[in-house]
Design a protein around this motif. Structure first.
Motif, PDB file in Angstrom:
ATOM      1  N   VAL A 240      45.644  45.732  24.293  1.00  0.00           N
ATOM      2  CA  VAL A 240      45.045  44.895  23.258  1.00  0.00           C
ATOM      3  C   VAL A 240      45.072  43.419  23.656  1.00  0.00           C
ATOM      4  CG1 VAL A 240      45.339  44.072  20.866  1.00  0.00           C
ATOM      5  CG2 VAL A 240      45.573  46.519  21.395  1.00  0.00           C
ATOM      6  N   GLU A 241      46.171  42.993  24.322  1.00  0.00           N
ATOM      7  CA  GLU A 241      46.295  41.570  24.662  1.00  0.00           C
ATOM      8  C   GLU A 241      46.836  41.394  26.069  1.00  0.00           C
ATOM      9  OE1 GLU A 241      48.541  39.137  21.912  1.00  0.00           O
ATOM     10  OE2 GLU A 241      48.762  37.532  23.370  1.00  0.00           O
ATOM     11  N   VAL A 242      46.277  40.397  26.736  1.00  0.00           N
ATOM     12  CA  VAL A 242      46.793  40.002  28.034  1.00  0.00           C
ATOM     13  C   VAL A 242      46.804  38.475  28.035  1.00  0.00           C
ATOM     14  CG1 VAL A 242      44.488  40.075  29.101  1.00  0.00           C
ATOM     15  CG2 VAL A 242      46.523  40.327  30.536  1.00  0.00           C
ATOM     16  N   SER A 243      47.743  37.881  28.749  1.00  0.00           N
ATOM     17  CA  SER A 243      47.760  36.418  28.792  1.00  0.00           C
ATOM     18  C   SER A 243      48.218  35.943  30.153  1.00  0.00           C
ATOM     19  CB  SER A 243      48.666  35.837  27.693  1.00  0.00           C
ATOM     20  OG  SER A 243      50.007  36.213  27.915  1.00  0.00           O
ATOM     21  N   GLY A 244      47.864  34.703  30.442  1.00  0.00           N
ATOM     22  CA  GLY A 244      48.262  34.125  31.713  1.00  0.00           C
ATOM     23  C   GLY A 244      47.754  32.707  31.815  1.00  0.00           C
ATOM     24  N   THR A 245      47.887  32.143  32.999  1.00  0.00           N
ATOM     25  CA  THR A 245      47.395  30.792  33.233  1.00  0.00           C
ATOM     26  C   THR A 245      45.888  30.865  33.496  1.00  0.00           C
ATOM     27  OG1 THR A 245      47.717  30.953  35.604  1.00  0.00           O
ATOM     28  CG2 THR A 245      49.603  30.193  34.314  1.00  0.00           C
ATOM     29  N   PRO A 246      45.198  29.718  33.473  1.00  0.00           N
ATOM     30  CA  PRO A 246      43.768  29.720  33.822  1.00  0.00           C
ATOM     31  C   PRO A 246      43.532  30.366  35.186  1.00  0.00           C
ATOM     32  CG  PRO A 246      44.376  27.602  32.893  1.00  0.00           C
ATOM     33  CD  PRO A 246      45.664  28.376  33.049  1.00  0.00           C
ATOM     34  N   TRP A 247      44.501  30.216  36.067  1.00  0.00           N
ATOM     35  CA  TRP A 247      44.400  30.829  37.385  1.00  0.00           C
ATOM     36  C   TRP A 247      44.319  32.353  37.280  1.00  0.00           C
ATOM     37  CZ3 TRP A 247      47.895  33.947  40.153  1.00  0.00           C
ATOM     38  CH2 TRP A 247      47.619  34.088  41.518  1.00  0.00           C
ATOM     39  N   HIS A 248      45.152  32.956  36.422  1.00  0.00           N
ATOM     40  CA  HIS A 248      45.083  34.405  36.207  1.00  0.00           C
ATOM     41  C   HIS A 248      43.707  34.800  35.658  1.00  0.00           C
ATOM     42  CE1 HIS A 248      49.605  34.110  36.014  1.00  0.00           C
ATOM     43  NE2 HIS A 248      49.476  35.191  36.761  1.00  0.00           N
ATOM     44  N   VAL A 249      43.229  33.999  34.675  1.00  0.00           N
ATOM     45  CA  VAL A 249      41.941  34.322  34.056  1.00  0.00           C
ATOM     46  C   VAL A 249      40.822  34.250  35.098  1.00  0.00           C
ATOM     47  CG1 VAL A 249      40.275  33.627  32.291  1.00  0.00           C
ATOM     48  CG2 VAL A 249      42.729  33.497  31.804  1.00  0.00           C
ATOM     49  N   ASP A 250      40.839  33.200  35.913  1.00  0.00           N
ATOM     50  CA  ASP A 250      39.808  33.051  36.949  1.00  0.00           C
ATOM     51  C   ASP A 250      39.819  34.253  37.896  1.00  0.00           C
ATOM     52  OD1 ASP A 250      38.980  30.676  35.928  1.00  0.00           O
ATOM     53  OD2 ASP A 250      40.056  29.418  37.360  1.00  0.00           O
ATOM     54  N   LEU A 251      41.015  34.686  38.286  1.00  0.00           N
ATOM     55  CA  LEU A 251      41.100  35.830  39.200  1.00  0.00           C
ATOM     56  C   LEU A 251      40.576  37.107  38.547  1.00  0.00           C
ATOM     57  CD1 LEU A 251      44.467  35.696  41.158  1.00  0.00           C
ATOM     58  CD2 LEU A 251      42.156  35.377  41.999  1.00  0.00           C
ATOM     59  N   LEU A 252      40.937  37.313  37.268  1.00  0.00           N
ATOM     60  CA  LEU A 252      40.480  38.528  36.590  1.00  0.00           C
ATOM     61  C   LEU A 252      38.959  38.547  36.483  1.00  0.00           C
ATOM     62  CD1 LEU A 252      43.117  38.954  33.735  1.00  0.00           C
ATOM     63  CD2 LEU A 252      42.854  40.342  35.788  1.00  0.00           C
ATOM     64  N   VAL A 253      38.372  37.373  36.232  1.00  0.00           N
ATOM     65  CA  VAL A 253      36.913  37.314  36.091  1.00  0.00           C
ATOM     66  C   VAL A 253      36.238  37.407  37.462  1.00  0.00           C
ATOM     67  CG1 VAL A 253      34.966  35.871  35.378  1.00  0.00           C
ATOM     68  CG2 VAL A 253      36.993  36.038  33.926  1.00  0.00           C
ATOM     69  N   GLU A 254      36.708  36.586  38.413  1.00  0.00           N
ATOM     70  CA  GLU A 254      35.985  36.487  39.690  1.00  0.00           C
ATOM     71  C   GLU A 254      36.302  37.617  40.649  1.00  0.00           C
ATOM     72  OE1 GLU A 254      36.439  32.652  41.444  1.00  0.00           O
ATOM     73  OE2 GLU A 254      35.905  31.670  39.568  1.00  0.00           O
ATOM     74  N   ARG A 255      37.553  38.033  40.677  1.00  0.00           N
ATOM     75  CA  ARG A 255      37.954  39.056  41.647  1.00  0.00           C
ATOM     76  C   ARG A 255      38.170  40.418  40.998  1.00  0.00           C
ATOM     77  NH1 ARG A 255      37.028  37.744  46.936  1.00  0.00           N
ATOM     78  NH2 ARG A 255      37.437  35.527  47.256  1.00  0.00           N
ATOM     79  N   GLY A 256      38.304  40.437  39.672  1.00  0.00           N
ATOM     80  CA  GLY A 256      38.571  41.705  38.998  1.00  0.00           C
ATOM     81  C   GLY A 256      37.399  42.235  38.196  1.00  0.00           C
ATOM     82  N   ASP A 257      36.277  41.469  38.146  1.00  0.00           N
ATOM     83  CA  ASP A 257      35.093  41.880  37.394  1.00  0.00           C
ATOM     84  C   ASP A 257      35.418  42.204  35.937  1.00  0.00           C
ATOM     85  OD1 ASP A 257      33.574  41.623  39.758  1.00  0.00           O
ATOM     86  OD2 ASP A 257      34.187  43.626  40.390  1.00  0.00           O
ATOM     87  N   LEU A 258      36.280  41.375  35.346  1.00  0.00           N
ATOM     88  CA  LEU A 258      36.718  41.593  33.961  1.00  0.00           C
ATOM     89  C   LEU A 258      35.540  41.700  32.996  1.00  0.00           C
ATOM     90  CD1 LEU A 258      39.291  41.450  31.960  1.00  0.00           C
ATOM     91  CD2 LEU A 258      38.584  39.094  31.625  1.00  0.00           C
ATOM     92  N   LEU A 259      34.511  40.855  33.223  1.00  0.00           N
ATOM     93  CA  LEU A 259      33.447  40.752  32.224  1.00  0.00           C
ATOM     94  C   LEU A 259      32.533  41.970  32.198  1.00  0.00           C
ATOM     95  CD1 LEU A 259      32.650  36.962  32.557  1.00  0.00           C
ATOM     96  CD2 LEU A 259      34.003  38.138  30.827  1.00  0.00           C
ATOM     97  N   SER A 260      32.446  42.691  33.300  1.00  0.00           N
ATOM     98  CA  SER A 260      31.563  43.866  33.292  1.00  0.00           C
ATOM     99  C   SER A 260      32.337  45.151  33.025  1.00  0.00           C
ATOM    100  CB  SER A 260      30.816  43.958  34.629  1.00  0.00           C
ATOM    101  OG  SER A 260      31.752  43.991  35.689  1.00  0.00           O
ATOM    102  N   ALA A 261      33.662  45.059  32.873  1.00  0.00           N
ATOM    103  CA  ALA A 261      34.463  46.269  32.670  1.00  0.00           C
ATOM    104  C   ALA A 261      34.339  46.773  31.232  1.00  0.00           C
ATOM    105  CB  ALA A 261      35.922  45.987  33.003  1.00  0.00           C
TER     106      ALA A 261
END
Lengths: 84, 535
Positions: B250-271
């Motif tokens: 339900v929830e995940v948190s981290g620094t902007p660096w974590h968020v950037d990695l999840l979006v750019e390297r983890g394809d968070l937005l298309s999951a």
């Protein structure tokens, strides 16, 4: 210099903490040499040094576990790129 | 409420729900309570007294939670420590907090502490998952053969120090921040109320457990009856995104660096992530473009931006997610029970909208720095208020906006300049991916404005590769000449843009190009390495 020697140099210059790594098959994750920050540094360095794009799918333990697996991954990526 | 009482309450209310889990298994609230109780008894048998420090060599594993609560149930002080510290930093840490016991978790169970620790070796406990050690501890506590546990279990009081958390400051030696049960429990209650966090929630732990944010999230979710799932090392962002789906997080948190990695390297937005409702951002500012992208592509995802320091356990303000798109630069309003003041250099409150130092008042303000009275007196004033060293201002809706550090103000040619103003101008230059502006020592100016810049892939290496392909098959191998030409073009663009946007005395005197900005393990900029230059 071979890809393997270059990767080893980078690991020893930037990431290794308790003495240099000599075994190119060493599992760098179990040895706690690669953490998430180091991983990103490696990816950026590989992309810039070898002119390849590390795809998100490729960012996996299979490719980044050791100096050997990274070198093999780099060679495969460069070959795939020049074939295109 | 003390932290040991919080777990006891959750164990009574939700005994069979999973409290902490990893891919290899979970502990229910009842199990977490029983195991930590058994380990506490074992620590007391071995001579650990109330107020003693217990070093917890944290890892991303449920055993970390067992170890922390064992310390609290023994009325001792838990000291989370980073297991990857080098020998010198480790010695410094041990000399500073003088632990009476060492609890080794996860990958750090094999650490060799012989000759490093000063306490008796039987007070080193290696907490393997489902460990024989731990079960033996439990049996020993209950069994007749073992030495009896001395007296009734000690009880910690609200005002007692519960944890010492070492801050990884950008400069200077690490300082231990002593936080009481009241400090941590007050923030936990406020977070559960304002987010809100419910017993059906599940949280994915990405940040290291020796960071105060990790500690706080563990406490929040255990107190709320929710489940904390440990992600492991966060080496591969795609694996993390797969975990979000698989564990219905339900929830995940981290620094902007974590968020950037999840979006750019983890394809968070298309999951495909139907369960994911909240993304917490702490420890820095998410780029406005990233916020706009998240709001556009994941409209149902609440983005929780919060602000604080280790010294305030660690939360002071939180932004209503509904306001984020409208004011991406704000860190929000004070959390329940906390007051935030903005004071000028004479300690007077400034009028709304004016910038001053952010000063925090409330039950979350630390007891002090461990054994550093002078540092404590500098940070916490006679009224018990924490002077954060952060600059900020309040908008008309009562939301706080940060404006850099008091110490980061560049003093150049007699003028005080906020580096953020220049960074804002630089970010508008096409081709710049990231930048940070600092004051470098200068014999005549006092400080000289210098910019450290990372270029977009396309603007730097990518453009060079394209030009090389045209010249004859050297695609992928950037020609030195092309790279230099690109760099010169970008530098010229930066100069002309700054000349247009900034007064002459605020122009960067030097622009350093980096492949990536040097960062500390917590994602913050490594200022000493930055000052040493790209090399």
């Amino acid at each position: 210099m071979s890809e393997s020697a270059q990767v080893l140099d980078f690991v020893n210059a930037r990431l290794a903490r308790n003495g240099p790594v000599r075994d190119t098959s060493l599992d760098l994750m179990s040895a706690r040499i690669i953490d998430s920050m180091a991983m990103l540094e490696l990816v950026v360095w590989i992309e810039q040094t070898f002119g390849v794009r590390v795809q998100n799918d490729d960012l996996s333990a299979a490719n980044f576990r050791s100096v050997d697996t990274m070198a093999a991954y780099i060679r495969r990526s460069m070959a795939a790129q020049s074939a295109r | 409420m003390t932290l040991d009482a919080a777990l006891a309450a959750s164990a009574r209310r939700w005994p069979d729900r999973p409290a902490v889990s990893t891919q290899s298994g979970a502990l229910s609230f009842a199990e977490l309570d029983a195991r930590s109780g058994a380990l506490a008894a074992r620590l007391r048998q071995a001579g650990v007294a109330p107020g003693d420090r217990v070093a917890v060599w944290t890892d991303h594993a449920p055993e970390t939670a067992v170890a922390l609560w064992a310390a609290w149930k023994a009325a001792a002080i838990a000291v989370p420590v980073n297991g990857t510290l080098g020998p010198a930093a480790r010695a410094e840490f041990l000399a500073d907090c003088e632990p009476a016991a060492s609890l080794l978790c996860g990958r750090f169970t094999d650490l060799d502490l012989a000759g490093v620790i000063r306490h008796p070796p039987e007070r080193v406990v290696r907490l393997e998952p489902r460990s024989a050690e731990l079960d033996a501890g439990g049996q020993a506590a209950a069994g007749a053969t073992a030495a009896p546990v001395p007296g009734p279990a000690p009880l910690a009081r609200d005002g007692d120090v519960a944890a010492i958390v070492y801050t990884s400051g950008s400069t200077g030696a690490p300082k231990g921040v002593a936080l009481s049960h009241r400090n941590l429990a007050s923030v936990v209650a406020a977070v559960i109320e304002h987010v809100p966090v419910g017993a059906d929630d599940s949280y994915l732990m990405l940040v290291p457990m020796h960071y105060v944010h990790g500690l706080m999230q563990l406490l929040v979710h255990v107190t709320a009856g929710a489940t904390v799932h440990f992600a492991g090392d966060f080496l591969f962002p795609r694996d993390v995104v797969a975990l979000l789906a698989e564990r219905r997080i339900v929830e995940v948190s981290g620094t902007p660096w974590h968020v950037d990695l999840l979006v750019e390297r983890g394809d968070l937005l298309s999951a495909e992530l139907p369960a994911l409702r909240r993304l917490g951002v702490v420890g820095g500012r998410l780029a406005p473009e990233r916020i706009a992208q998240l709001v556009r592509e994941r409209p149902a995802l609440e983005i929780h931006v919060a602000y604080g320091q280790t010294e305030c356990a660690p939360r002071a303000t939180a932004l209503d997610p509904a306001r984020l798109a409208r004011k991406p630069d704000s860190v929000g309003a004070p959390i329940p029970g906390v007051k935030v003041h903005v004071l000028d250099e004479q300690g007077r409150a400034v009028t709304r909208g004016r910038t001053g130092e952010v000063v925090i008042e409330g039950p979350n303000v630390m007891v002090g720095y461990w054994r550093r009275l002078q540092d404590t007196e500098r940070a916490v004033d006679g009224l018990g208020r924490l002077h954060t060293g952060d600059l900020g201002w309040f908008d008309e809706e009562g939301d706080l906006h940060l404006a850099g550090r008091v110490d980061d103000l560049i003093k150049s040619a007699g003028e005080r300049i906020a580096p953020q103003e220049i960074e804002r101008a630089l970010r508008a230059v096409p081709g710049i991916r990231e930048c940070v502006v600092v004051g470098a020592t200068d014999p005549s100016l006092g400080q000289r404005i210098e910019a450290h810049v990372v270029l977009e892939r396309e603007a730097g290496a990518g453009a060079g590769a394209g030009a090389g392909a045209g010249a004859g098959g050297s695609e992928g191998h950037r020609g030195a000449g092309d790279g230099a030409a690109d760099t010169a073009a970008i530098l010229a663009r930066i100069r002309s843009h700054c000349a247009r946007e900034l007064p002459l005395q605020r122009m960067p005197r030097a622009v350093h190009l980096w492949p990536a900005l040097p960062r500390l393990a917590n994602g913050k900029i490594d200022k000493p390495r930055l000052a040493a230059g790209p090399g």
